[in-house]
Design a protein around this motif. Structure first.
Motif, PDB file in Angstrom:
ATOM      1  N   ILE A  19      13.386  11.457  -2.202  1.00  0.00           N
ATOM      2  CA  ILE A  19      12.931  12.794  -1.826  1.00  0.00           C
ATOM      3  C   ILE A  19      11.425  12.765  -1.618  1.00  0.00           C
ATOM      4  O   ILE A  19      10.759  11.789  -1.970  1.00  0.00           O
ATOM      5  N   LEU A  20      10.897  13.820  -1.056  1.00  0.00           N
ATOM      6  CA  LEU A  20       9.450  14.014  -0.910  1.00  0.00           C
ATOM      7  C   LEU A  20       8.748  12.818  -0.253  1.00  0.00           C
ATOM      8  O   LEU A  20       7.718  12.352  -0.712  1.00  0.00           O
ATOM      9  N   GLY A  21       9.330  12.302   0.809  1.00  0.00           N
ATOM     10  CA  GLY A  21       8.709  11.201   1.529  1.00  0.00           C
ATOM     11  C   GLY A  21       9.113   9.822   1.054  1.00  0.00           C
ATOM     12  O   GLY A  21       8.823   8.826   1.698  1.00  0.00           O
TER      13      GLY A  21
ATOM     14  N   GLY B  32       0.788  -1.221   0.000  1.00  0.00           N
ATOM     15  CA  GLY B  32       0.000   0.000   0.000  1.00  0.00           C
ATOM     16  C   GLY B  32       0.824   1.278   0.000  1.00  0.00           C
ATOM     17  O   GLY B  32       0.276   2.363   0.135  1.00  0.00           O
ATOM     18  N   ALA B  33       2.132   1.172  -0.156  1.00  0.00           N
ATOM     19  CA  ALA B  33       2.986   2.362  -0.151  1.00  0.00           C
ATOM     20  C   ALA B  33       2.796   3.158  -1.439  1.00  0.00           C
ATOM     21  O   ALA B  33       2.597   2.593  -2.507  1.00  0.00           O
ATOM     22  N   VAL B  34       2.851   4.470  -1.317  1.00  0.00           N
ATOM     23  CA  VAL B  34       2.741   5.338  -2.484  1.00  0.00           C
ATOM     24  C   VAL B  34       3.921   5.093  -3.424  1.00  0.00           C
ATOM     25  O   VAL B  34       3.760   5.019  -4.634  1.00  0.00           O
ATOM     26  N   PHE B  35       5.104   4.946  -2.833  1.00  0.00           N
ATOM     27  CA  PHE B  35       6.312   4.684  -3.615  1.00  0.00           C
ATOM     28  C   PHE B  35       6.649   3.209  -3.470  1.00  0.00           C
ATOM     29  O   PHE B  35       6.992   2.743  -2.395  1.00  0.00           O
ATOM     30  N   SER B  36       6.533   2.468  -4.565  1.00  0.00           N
ATOM     31  CA  SER B  36       6.807   1.030  -4.501  1.00  0.00           C
ATOM     32  C   SER B  36       8.311   0.789  -4.455  1.00  0.00           C
ATOM     33  O   SER B  36       9.106   1.694  -4.652  1.00  0.00           O
ATOM     34  N   GLY B  37       8.669  -0.447  -4.209  1.00  0.00           N
ATOM     35  CA  GLY B  37      10.079  -0.808  -4.164  1.00  0.00           C
ATOM     36  C   GLY B  37      10.421  -1.808  -5.242  1.00  0.00           C
ATOM     37  O   GLY B  37       9.573  -2.222  -6.030  1.00  0.00           O
TER      38      GLY B  37
ATOM     39  N   THR C  96      13.572  -6.253  -0.657  1.00  0.00           N
ATOM     40  CA  THR C  96      12.854  -5.222  -1.395  1.00  0.00           C
ATOM     41  C   THR C  96      13.418  -3.890  -0.925  1.00  0.00           C
ATOM     42  O   THR C  96      13.501  -3.651   0.285  1.00  0.00           O
ATOM     43  N   THR C  97      13.823  -3.049  -1.863  1.00  0.00           N
ATOM     44  CA  THR C  97      14.391  -1.751  -1.521  1.00  0.00           C
ATOM     45  C   THR C  97      13.621  -0.640  -2.226  1.00  0.00           C
ATOM     46  O   THR C  97      13.044  -0.847  -3.287  1.00  0.00           O
ATOM     47  N   SER C  98      13.637   0.518  -1.618  1.00  0.00           N
ATOM     48  CA  SER C  98      13.037   1.687  -2.259  1.00  0.00           C
ATOM     49  C   SER C  98      13.893   2.076  -3.452  1.00  0.00           C
ATOM     50  O   SER C  98      15.077   1.761  -3.518  1.00  0.00           O
TER      51      SER C  98
ATOM     52  N   PHE D  38      11.227 -15.174   8.011  1.00  0.00           N
ATOM     53  CA  PHE D  38      10.956 -14.000   8.825  1.00  0.00           C
ATOM     54  C   PHE D  38      11.095 -12.745   7.981  1.00  0.00           C
ATOM     55  O   PHE D  38      11.741 -12.746   6.940  1.00  0.00           O
ATOM     56  N   ARG D  39      10.493 -11.655   8.480  1.00  0.00           N
ATOM     57  CA  ARG D  39      10.505 -10.373   7.774  1.00  0.00           C
ATOM     58  C   ARG D  39      11.016  -9.295   8.728  1.00  0.00           C
ATOM     59  O   ARG D  39      10.639  -9.245   9.886  1.00  0.00           O
ATOM     60  N   ILE D  40      11.867  -8.427   8.183  1.00  0.00           N
ATOM     61  CA  ILE D  40      12.292  -7.231   8.913  1.00  0.00           C
ATOM     62  C   ILE D  40      12.236  -6.063   7.935  1.00  0.00           C
ATOM     63  O   ILE D  40      12.617  -6.199   6.769  1.00  0.00           O
ATOM     64  N   PHE D  41      11.723  -4.934   8.408  1.00  0.00           N
ATOM     65  CA  PHE D  41      11.557  -3.746   7.576  1.00  0.00           C
ATOM     66  C   PHE D  41      12.229  -2.569   8.274  1.00  0.00           C
ATOM     67  O   PHE D  41      11.980  -2.326   9.459  1.00  0.00           O
ATOM     68  N   HIS D  42      13.107  -1.877   7.573  1.00  0.00           N
ATOM     69  CA  HIS D  42      13.751  -0.668   8.090  1.00  0.00           C
ATOM     70  C   HIS D  42      13.474   0.469   7.120  1.00  0.00           C
ATOM     71  O   HIS D  42      13.465   0.260   5.902  1.00  0.00           O
ATOM     72  N   HIS D  43      13.286   1.664   7.678  1.00  0.00           N
ATOM     73  CA  HIS D  43      13.154   2.837   6.803  1.00  0.00           C
ATOM     74  C   HIS D  43      13.780   4.045   7.479  1.00  0.00           C
ATOM     75  O   HIS D  43      13.802   4.157   8.695  1.00  0.00           O
ATOM     76  N   ALA D  44      14.325   4.912   6.648  1.00  0.00           N
ATOM     77  CA  ALA D  44      14.954   6.129   7.135  1.00  0.00           C
ATOM     78  C   ALA D  44      13.890   7.187   7.369  1.00  0.00           C
ATOM     79  O   ALA D  44      12.864   7.210   6.703  1.00  0.00           O
ATOM     80  N   ALA D  45      14.163   8.060   8.309  1.00  0.00           N
ATOM     81  CA  ALA D  45      13.240   9.156   8.601  1.00  0.00           C
ATOM     82  C   ALA D  45      13.534  10.374   7.734  1.00  0.00           C
ATOM     83  O   ALA D  45      12.760  11.323   7.713  1.00  0.00           O
ATOM     84  N   THR D  46      14.654  10.317   7.007  1.00  0.00           N
ATOM     85  CA  THR D  46      15.027  11.413   6.101  1.00  0.00           C
ATOM     86  C   THR D  46      15.639  10.818   4.843  1.00  0.00           C
ATOM     87  O   THR D  46      15.904   9.624   4.780  1.00  0.00           O
ATOM     88  N   GLY D  47      15.934  11.646   3.884  1.00  0.00           N
ATOM     89  CA  GLY D  47      16.594  11.201   2.667  1.00  0.00           C
ATOM     90  C   GLY D  47      18.110  11.255   2.765  1.00  0.00           C
ATOM     91  O   GLY D  47      18.808  10.996   1.804  1.00  0.00           O
ATOM     92  N   PHE D  48      18.639  11.576   3.963  1.00  0.00           N
ATOM     93  CA  PHE D  48      20.083  11.727   4.140  1.00  0.00           C
ATOM     94  C   PHE D  48      20.774  10.430   4.553  1.00  0.00           C
ATOM     95  O   PHE D  48      21.964  10.433   4.826  1.00  0.00           O
ATOM     96  N   VAL D  49      20.043   9.345   4.620  1.00  0.00           N
ATOM     97  CA  VAL D  49      20.597   8.041   4.983  1.00  0.00           C
ATOM     98  C   VAL D  49      20.550   7.168   3.733  1.00  0.00           C
ATOM     99  O   VAL D  49      19.548   7.142   3.032  1.00  0.00           O
TER     100      VAL D  49
END
Length: 121
Positions: free
Chosen positions: A104-106, A36-41, A97-99, A56-67
């Motif tokens: 940018i922009l979320g 359901g993500a706006v930006f698929s991976g 699966t990666t972005s 098993f599944r693990i999901f990590h995401h950055a809070a900014t675009g600087f990582v």
């Protein structure tokens, strides 16, 4: 310490604190962080699943675009490795699966690993 050293320490703290991670859950009982993500991976198969092994599944995401995606990947792999070590097993990543850029922009760097914990040979 001088101002330059304080600035470097502050930047390191901010960058390492900019990632959020999910709990590690069995694939059968969890949903992808990309659902359901706006930006698929982009999904890549890494290895064939081992018959009869729980995934098993693990999901990590950055809070900014600087990582970078690489930084997020290292963090997720480290957590998955530690998870398997606690079971006296070794990590076998089956899929990731990666972005996709631009980050940018979320659409910040994200990664999801599907993995197994295999008996150490």
């Amino acid at each position: 310490m001088n101002i330059k050293n304080n600035s470097i320490i502050l930047i390191i703290i901010l960058l390492t604190g900019c990632a959020k991670s999910s709990t590690i859950q069995p694939v059968k009982m969890s949903e992808s962080g990309f659902s359901g993500a706006v930006f698929s991976g982009e999904t890549n198969k890494i290895a064939m699943p081992t018959h009869g092994e729980e995934q098993f599944r693990i999901f990590h995401h950055a809070a900014t675009g600087f990582v970078s995606v690489g930084t997020i990947r290292n963090s997720a792999e480290t957590r998955a490795t530690e998870f398997c070590k606690r079971k006296n097993k070794s990590l076998n990543v089956v899929q990731e699966t990666t972005s996709t850029p631009p980050h940018i922009l979320g659409n910040f760097p994200r990664i999801e690993l599907i993995f197994e914990c295999l008996a150490i040979k």
